[in-house]
Design a protein around this motif. Structure first.
Motif, short mmCIF file in Angstrom:
data_model
loop_
_atom_site.label_atom_id
_atom_site.label_comp_id
_atom_site.label_asym_id
_atom_site.label_seq_id
_atom_site.Cartn_x
_atom_site.Cartn_y
_atom_site.Cartn_z
N ILE A 260 -40.95 -17.89 55.13
CA ILE A 260 -39.66 -17.72 55.81
C ILE A 260 -39.22 -19.05 56.42
O ILE A 260 -38.03 -19.42 56.35
N GLY A 261 -40.16 -19.77 57.04
CA GLY A 261 -39.83 -21.05 57.65
C GLY A 261 -39.30 -22.04 56.63
O GLY A 261 -38.31 -22.75 56.89
N MET A 262 -39.93 -22.12 55.46
CA MET A 262 -39.48 -23.05 54.43
C MET A 262 -38.11 -22.67 53.88
O MET A 262 -37.27 -23.53 53.61
N ILE A 263 -37.86 -21.37 53.73
CA ILE A 263 -36.56 -20.93 53.22
C ILE A 263 -35.45 -21.27 54.21
O ILE A 263 -34.39 -21.77 53.83
N ILE A 264 -35.70 -21.02 55.51
CA ILE A 264 -34.72 -21.35 56.55
C ILE A 264 -34.44 -22.85 56.56
O ILE A 264 -33.29 -23.30 56.61
N PHE A 265 -35.51 -23.64 56.48
CA PHE A 265 -35.36 -25.10 56.51
C PHE A 265 -34.54 -25.58 55.32
O PHE A 265 -33.63 -26.40 55.48
N LYS A 266 -34.87 -25.11 54.14
CA LYS A 266 -34.16 -25.54 52.94
C LYS A 266 -32.69 -25.10 52.97
O LYS A 266 -31.80 -25.83 52.52
N ARG A 267 -32.44 -23.91 53.50
CA ARG A 267 -31.06 -23.41 53.50
C ARG A 267 -30.18 -24.21 54.46
O ARG A 267 -29.00 -24.44 54.19
N LEU A 268 -30.75 -24.62 55.60
CA LEU A 268 -29.97 -25.35 56.61
C LEU A 268 -30.00 -26.85 56.41
O LEU A 268 -29.23 -27.58 57.04
N LYS A 269 -30.89 -27.31 55.57
CA LYS A 269 -31.11 -28.74 55.38
C LYS A 269 -29.85 -29.51 55.04
O LYS A 269 -29.64 -30.64 55.54
N VAL A 270 -28.99 -28.96 54.22
CA VAL A 270 -27.79 -29.67 53.76
C VAL A 270 -26.80 -29.95 54.89
O VAL A 270 -25.91 -30.78 54.73
N HIS A 271 -26.97 -29.25 56.03
CA HIS A 271 -26.03 -29.42 57.14
C HIS A 271 -26.57 -30.29 58.25
O HIS A 271 -25.86 -30.59 59.22
N PHE A 272 -27.85 -30.72 58.18
CA PHE A 272 -28.47 -31.46 59.27
C PHE A 272 -27.70 -32.74 59.60
O PHE A 272 -27.39 -32.99 60.77
N ALA A 273 -27.41 -33.55 58.60
CA ALA A 273 -26.77 -34.85 58.84
C ALA A 273 -25.39 -34.70 59.47
O ALA A 273 -24.96 -35.55 60.26
N ASP A 274 -24.69 -33.60 59.17
CA ASP A 274 -23.35 -33.40 59.72
C ASP A 274 -23.39 -33.00 61.20
O ASP A 274 -22.48 -33.30 61.96
N VAL A 275 -24.46 -32.32 61.61
CA VAL A 275 -24.54 -31.80 62.98
C VAL A 275 -25.20 -32.80 63.92
O VAL A 275 -24.80 -32.94 65.07
N LEU A 276 -26.21 -33.52 63.46
CA LEU A 276 -26.95 -34.44 64.32
C LEU A 276 -26.12 -35.69 64.65
O LEU A 276 -25.28 -36.10 63.86
#
Length: 276
Positions: A260-276
């Motif tokens: 579950i942790g890996m799926i959540i990470f992969k799904r949100l990964k594409v948005h990290f750079a935009d939010v941070l």
């Protein structure tokens, strides 16, 4: 790419970037205490002081009795306590650091060519350095009480790996979510404050006068398997394969949480750079 393939790609990324992970983990451990006079010594002072405080409060203040292994055979409370605190320190330190890893390494997350999937494991490895040192300290203390290492101690590698996998799976989820929900850092802190008392670290579940059903509920906590495992190594001399039910349950829960942790990470990964 399907969610299953996304989750399966992370272990491969860890292997491919193992040298980078090791280098970043060592650098993270050193820089955490850079500039202080005692340097990395501070990493070990806090758990030592915590053990001494708990020992004084329970052994001297509350007059906690020694733990009975069998009629006429007791183990000093401080040894029983240390065996439970060692894995807890590793878990709490790794989860707290792992949760905030993306915020801390935001400059790397924003690099297009950098594989951000390895960052949570960097923090876990950094915490592992302290854990190994604390394990050595625990073994020295046990030796001072005349309890020397035996073959059961080899299982410390196994239980450390158990803790590593459990906290890594949880950290993948929380490190991704905290990017969008900053309050999660405070929630994790509260969970850790409550968790040390909900896990049988400073109290013995087996000797408590509570119903078997309530004991069963406490045993659903994956950390029960880990803390009792460390005590089985240091004190009770029990192999992990002698508890097949608990072992299968722990790994079932851990693998589900890891997935579950890996799926959540992969799904949100594409948005990290935009939010941070």
């Amino acid at each position: 790419m399907s969610e299953g393939k996304k989750g399966a790609s992370l272990p491969r990324e860890m292997i491919e970037n193992r040298r980078l992970i090791w280098s970043l983990a060592k650098n993270d451990f050193r820089t955490k205490y850079a500039g202080s006079y005692f340097g990395t010594v501070w990493a070990f002072i806090q758990p030592i002081v915590t053990v001494l405080v708990y020992w004084f409060v329970f052994q001297k203040g509350l007059k906690a009795s020694d733990i009975s292994l069998s009629p006429g055979v007791d183990v000093p409370f401080v040894l029983w306590l240390i065996a439970g605190l060692v894995p807890w320190f590793f878990f709490s330190d790794a989860w707290g650091a792992g949760t905030n890893t993306l915020n801390e390494y935001a400059y790397l997350v924003k690099k297009v060519v950098f594989n951000v999937s390895i960052l949570p494991i960097v923090k876990i490895f950094s915490a592992l350095f302290v854990h190994v040192a604390f394990l050595i300290l625990a073994i020295v203390i046990y030796c001072c009480y005349g309890k020397f290492p035996d073959l059961y101690y080899l299982q410390l590698i196994y239980y450390s790996f158990c803790t590593f996998m459990l906290v890594l799976g949880i950290s993948y989820a929380t490190s991704a979510i905290v990017v969008f929900f900053k309050d999660l850092t405070q929630i994790v802190g509260i969970i850790l404050q409550v968790g040390i008392w909900m896990t049988p670290i400073m109290w013995d579940l087996e000797t408590m006068e509570i119903s078997p059903a309530i004991k069963g509920i406490f045993k659903l906590n994956p950390l029960y398997y880990i803390t009792s495992g460390y005590r089985n190594v240091f004190i009770y001399k029990v192999n992990f394969w002698e508890q097949p039910g608990l072992t299968l349950y722990f790994w079932g829960v851990t693998l589900v949480m890891f997935g579950i942790g890996m799926i959540i990470f992969k799904r949100l990964k594409v948005h990290f750079a935009d939010v941070l």
